[in-house]
Design a protein around this motif. Structure first.
Motif, PDB file in Angstrom:
ATOM      1  N   THR A 292      20.592  -0.967 -34.450  1.00  0.00           N
ATOM      2  CA  THR A 292      21.891  -0.838 -35.115  1.00  0.00           C
ATOM      3  C   THR A 292      21.973   0.467 -35.888  1.00  0.00           C
ATOM      4  OG1 THR A 292      22.102  -3.242 -35.307  1.00  0.00           O
ATOM      5  CG2 THR A 292      23.445  -1.911 -36.798  1.00  0.00           C
ATOM      6  N   TRP A 293      20.885   0.819 -36.580  1.00  0.00           N
ATOM      7  CA  TRP A 293      20.849   2.048 -37.361  1.00  0.00           C
ATOM      8  C   TRP A 293      21.083   3.272 -36.477  1.00  0.00           C
ATOM      9  CZ3 TRP A 293      16.708   5.815 -38.719  1.00  0.00           C
ATOM     10  CH2 TRP A 293      17.015   6.536 -39.871  1.00  0.00           C
ATOM     11  N   GLN A 294      20.601   3.210 -35.246  1.00  0.00           N
ATOM     12  CA  GLN A 294      20.787   4.333 -34.329  1.00  0.00           C
ATOM     13  C   GLN A 294      22.166   4.324 -33.678  1.00  0.00           C
ATOM     14  OE1 GLN A 294      18.893   4.221 -30.488  1.00  0.00           O
ATOM     15  NE2 GLN A 294      18.427   6.410 -30.538  1.00  0.00           N
TER      16      GLN A 294
ATOM     17  N   MET B 270      30.966   4.236 -34.167  1.00  0.00           N
ATOM     18  CA  MET B 270      31.914   4.621 -35.210  1.00  0.00           C
ATOM     19  C   MET B 270      32.724   5.840 -34.776  1.00  0.00           C
ATOM     20  SD  MET B 270      31.003   6.432 -38.772  1.00  0.00           S
ATOM     21  CE  MET B 270      30.508   7.832 -37.746  1.00  0.00           C
ATOM     22  N   LEU B 271      32.041   6.828 -34.184  1.00  0.00           N
ATOM     23  CA  LEU B 271      32.727   8.049 -33.757  1.00  0.00           C
ATOM     24  C   LEU B 271      33.771   7.751 -32.679  1.00  0.00           C
ATOM     25  CD1 LEU B 271      32.852  11.113 -34.061  1.00  0.00           C
ATOM     26  CD2 LEU B 271      31.113  11.291 -32.278  1.00  0.00           C
ATOM     27  N   LEU B 272      33.434   6.878 -31.737  1.00  0.00           N
ATOM     28  CA  LEU B 272      34.396   6.511 -30.694  1.00  0.00           C
ATOM     29  C   LEU B 272      35.607   5.799 -31.288  1.00  0.00           C
ATOM     30  CD1 LEU B 272      31.931   5.274 -27.918  1.00  0.00           C
ATOM     31  CD2 LEU B 272      33.284   7.371 -27.909  1.00  0.00           C
ATOM     32  N   PHE B 273      35.351   4.927 -32.259  1.00  0.00           N
ATOM     33  CA  PHE B 273      36.484   4.230 -32.893  1.00  0.00           C
ATOM     34  C   PHE B 273      37.344   5.201 -33.703  1.00  0.00           C
ATOM     35  CE2 PHE B 273      33.934   0.198 -32.461  1.00  0.00           C
ATOM     36  CZ  PHE B 273      34.855  -0.438 -31.650  1.00  0.00           C
ATOM     37  N   VAL B 274      36.727   6.193 -34.330  1.00  0.00           N
ATOM     38  CA  VAL B 274      37.494   7.194 -35.073  1.00  0.00           C
ATOM     39  C   VAL B 274      38.410   7.964 -34.128  1.00  0.00           C
ATOM     40  CG1 VAL B 274      37.318   9.357 -36.362  1.00  0.00           C
ATOM     41  CG2 VAL B 274      35.867   7.434 -36.971  1.00  0.00           C
ATOM     42  N   VAL B 275      37.885   8.327 -32.957  1.00  0.00           N
ATOM     43  CA  VAL B 275      38.711   8.997 -31.950  1.00  0.00           C
ATOM     44  C   VAL B 275      39.894   8.107 -31.556  1.00  0.00           C
ATOM     45  CG1 VAL B 275      38.747   9.871 -29.588  1.00  0.00           C
ATOM     46  CG2 VAL B 275      36.811  10.394 -31.077  1.00  0.00           C
ATOM     47  N   GLY B 276      39.626   6.813 -31.398  1.00  0.00           N
ATOM     48  CA  GLY B 276      40.702   5.890 -31.069  1.00  0.00           C
ATOM     49  C   GLY B 276      41.741   5.803 -32.178  1.00  0.00           C
ATOM     50  N   LEU B 277      41.286   5.781 -33.429  1.00  0.00           N
ATOM     51  CA  LEU B 277      42.221   5.723 -34.556  1.00  0.00           C
ATOM     52  C   LEU B 277      43.083   6.976 -34.623  1.00  0.00           C
ATOM     53  CD1 LEU B 277      39.854   4.220 -37.280  1.00  0.00           C
ATOM     54  CD2 LEU B 277      41.887   3.130 -36.352  1.00  0.00           C
ATOM     55  N   GLN B 278      42.480   8.122 -34.324  1.00  0.00           N
ATOM     56  CA  GLN B 278      43.237   9.378 -34.376  1.00  0.00           C
ATOM     57  C   GLN B 278      44.258   9.489 -33.259  1.00  0.00           C
ATOM     58  OE1 GLN B 278      40.053  12.239 -34.334  1.00  0.00           O
ATOM     59  NE2 GLN B 278      39.743  12.142 -36.560  1.00  0.00           N
ATOM     60  N   SER B 279      44.064   8.725 -32.192  1.00  0.00           N
ATOM     61  CA  SER B 279      45.007   8.785 -31.072  1.00  0.00           C
ATOM     62  C   SER B 279      46.186   7.824 -31.236  1.00  0.00           C
ATOM     63  CB  SER B 279      44.282   8.471 -29.760  1.00  0.00           C
ATOM     64  OG  SER B 279      43.819   7.117 -29.748  1.00  0.00           O
ATOM     65  N   ILE B 280      46.142   6.973 -32.279  1.00  0.00           N
ATOM     66  CA  ILE B 280      47.222   6.013 -32.490  1.00  0.00           C
ATOM     67  C   ILE B 280      48.460   6.742 -33.021  1.00  0.00           C
ATOM     68  CG2 ILE B 280      47.955   4.040 -33.884  1.00  0.00           C
ATOM     69  CD1 ILE B 280      45.132   3.030 -33.825  1.00  0.00           C
TER      70      ILE B 280
ATOM     71  N   GLY C 279      11.452   8.149 -31.031  1.00  0.00           N
ATOM     72  CA  GLY C 279      11.264   8.804 -32.324  1.00  0.00           C
ATOM     73  C   GLY C 279      11.706   7.922 -33.472  1.00  0.00           C
ATOM     74  N   LEU C 280      12.803   7.219 -33.279  1.00  0.00           N
ATOM     75  CA  LEU C 280      13.305   6.301 -34.300  1.00  0.00           C
ATOM     76  C   LEU C 280      12.307   5.178 -34.556  1.00  0.00           C
ATOM     77  CD1 LEU C 280      16.088   6.255 -35.787  1.00  0.00           C
ATOM     78  CD2 LEU C 280      16.713   4.410 -34.257  1.00  0.00           C
ATOM     79  N   ALA C 281      11.716   4.668 -33.485  1.00  0.00           N
ATOM     80  CA  ALA C 281      10.725   3.598 -33.625  1.00  0.00           C
ATOM     81  C   ALA C 281       9.490   4.087 -34.384  1.00  0.00           C
ATOM     82  CB  ALA C 281      10.329   3.072 -32.256  1.00  0.00           C
ATOM     83  N   MET C 282       9.089   5.339 -34.157  1.00  0.00           N
ATOM     84  CA  MET C 282       7.952   5.890 -34.877  1.00  0.00           C
ATOM     85  C   MET C 282       8.230   5.970 -36.373  1.00  0.00           C
ATOM     86  SD  MET C 282       5.478   6.476 -32.777  1.00  0.00           S
ATOM     87  CE  MET C 282       4.454   7.641 -33.681  1.00  0.00           C
ATOM     88  N   VAL C 283       9.469   6.254 -36.729  1.00  0.00           N
ATOM     89  CA  VAL C 283       9.851   6.306 -38.146  1.00  0.00           C
ATOM     90  C   VAL C 283       9.798   4.930 -38.778  1.00  0.00           C
ATOM     91  CG1 VAL C 283      11.752   6.801 -39.731  1.00  0.00           C
ATOM     92  CG2 VAL C 283      11.264   8.372 -37.835  1.00  0.00           C
TER      93      VAL C 283
ATOM     94  N   LEU D 271      23.722  10.820 -38.047  1.00  0.00           N
ATOM     95  CA  LEU D 271      22.436  11.501 -37.944  1.00  0.00           C
ATOM     96  C   LEU D 271      21.388  10.717 -37.154  1.00  0.00           C
ATOM     97  CD1 LEU D 271      22.115  13.099 -41.499  1.00  0.00           C
ATOM     98  CD2 LEU D 271      22.720  14.212 -39.340  1.00  0.00           C
ATOM     99  N   PRO D 272      21.226   9.392 -37.345  1.00  0.00           N
ATOM    100  CA  PRO D 272      20.187   8.674 -36.575  1.00  0.00           C
ATOM    101  C   PRO D 272      20.385   8.737 -35.068  1.00  0.00           C
ATOM    102  CG  PRO D 272      20.905   7.359 -38.436  1.00  0.00           C
ATOM    103  CD  PRO D 272      21.849   8.510 -38.335  1.00  0.00           C
ATOM    104  N   TYR D 273      21.627   8.914 -34.624  1.00  0.00           N
ATOM    105  CA  TYR D 273      21.877   8.958 -33.183  1.00  0.00           C
ATOM    106  C   TYR D 273      21.287  10.213 -32.546  1.00  0.00           C
ATOM    107  CZ  TYR D 273      24.301   8.370 -28.739  1.00  0.00           C
ATOM    108  OH  TYR D 273      24.580   8.203 -27.411  1.00  0.00           O
ATOM    109  N   ALA D 274      21.015  11.232 -33.378  1.00  0.00           N
ATOM    110  CA  ALA D 274      20.417  12.454 -32.859  1.00  0.00           C
ATOM    111  C   ALA D 274      18.950  12.253 -32.485  1.00  0.00           C
ATOM    112  CB  ALA D 274      20.545  13.580 -33.875  1.00  0.00           C
ATOM    113  N   LEU D 275      18.330  11.185 -32.993  1.00  0.00           N
ATOM    114  CA  LEU D 275      16.933  10.900 -32.684  1.00  0.00           C
ATOM    115  C   LEU D 275      16.841  10.053 -31.422  1.00  0.00           C
ATOM    116  CD1 LEU D 275      15.648   9.927 -36.251  1.00  0.00           C
ATOM    117  CD2 LEU D 275      15.337  12.113 -35.095  1.00  0.00           C
TER     118      LEU D 275
END
Length: 276
Positions: free
Chosen positions: A152-154, A160-170, A111-115, A103-107
């Motif tokens: 890091t929060w963003q 993580m999503l890129l690594f998940v894609v990599g794990l699914q391709s193994i 905007g993240l800095a304002m939060v 979710l934070p990556y959508a900001l």
């Protein structure tokens, strides 16, 4: 017949890319050798701006902070992204476990800095929850570390999503074979999963490297490079010199240096990965 005119088919796209990317860079490179305030005609001064760079103490601070961002990005967004991907992979409800990290990556960074600005302020929520009296955005180098945590929060989610894609391709076969041989979780990750994910890891680390070198929006909104200039990165220095101080020549010199550093770092990293 089609092969004869193949260059003509791609020529419009090549010209568009050249006009939008290369022409501005060449103009910036030219301005880096001039004295230009955006109003009067540019005056050629040779390498004076680059000589000034070597004598500017603020630049050394910017370089130091940029290196902190690079090192911190390799450890935190990339490392934690890999950890969350591995822990949430192949478990029931793993997809829902990953949602809060995405979710934070959508900001946007601004905007993240304002939060986070009221949270990290001297009388903000962070000091109250931790029971401390720390000026997270005023003290050096605490401010850089605090902004790195916001970064890091963003960024953790997309890594993580890129690594998940990599794990699914193994392929499943090596993993099942290792389990049959009695490999534990750590041995399975170290000797099977990690080597198979190395090509994707090279891509993730390369993207994170370039992004950390160009960090601007979070730093600008939270501290504007201050107090003084002790939390500036190279991108912030470039912006302040160009658009705040209206010294387009010197700001262009910083931009050229940032481009060279980013390109050189990317080239050396990719060359090492290809060699391996």
């Amino acid at each position: 017949m089609l092969g004869r005119f193949r260059h003509g088919y791609v020529a419009p796209a090549v010209l568009l890319v050249a006009g939008l990317l290369y022409a501005p860079f060449l103009w910036t490179a030219y301005l880096s050798f001039t004295r230009y305030d955006g109003l009067e005609p540019a005056q050629w001064i040779g390498g004076h701006n680059f000589a000034k760079l070597l004598e500017d103490p603020a630049l050394l601070t910017s370089i130091r902070n940029t290196l902190i961002w690079v090192a911190g990005t390799m450890v935190l967004p990339v490392g934690l992204g890999l950890l969350v991907a591995v822990l949430s992979y192949d478990i029931r409800g793993g997809a829902w476990f990953r949602v809060p990290f995405l979710l934070p990556y959508a900001l946007s960074g601004a905007g993240l800095a304002m939060v986070w600005s009221p949270i990290l302020s001297h009388d903000g929520i962070a000091n109250r929850l931790l029971g401390v009296d720390t000026a997270f955005l005023q003290e050096e180098p605490v401010n850089t570390v605090a902004m790195l945590l916001v970064w890091t929060w963003q960024q953790l989610g997309v890594n993580m999503l890129l690594f998940v894609v990599g794990l699914q391709s193994i392929p499943k076969a090596p993993i099942e074979a290792a389990r049959l041989d009695g490999a534990g979780s750590w041995a399975l990750f170290r000797f099977v999963i990690w080597p198979l994910m190395r090509p994707l890891t090279a891509v993730v680390v390369g993207l994170a490297l370039v992004a950390s070198l160009k960090t601007f929006d979070i730093v600008w909104v939270l501290t504007q490079g201050g107090p003084g200039r002790n939390s500036e990165t190279l991108a912030v220095t470039m912006y302040k010199e160009t658009f705040v101080a209206s010294d387009y020549g010197y700001g262009s010199a910083v931009a050229v240096m940032l481009t060279v550093v980013t390109g050189l770092a990317s080239y050396l990293y990719l060359k090492r990965q290809v060699a391996r």
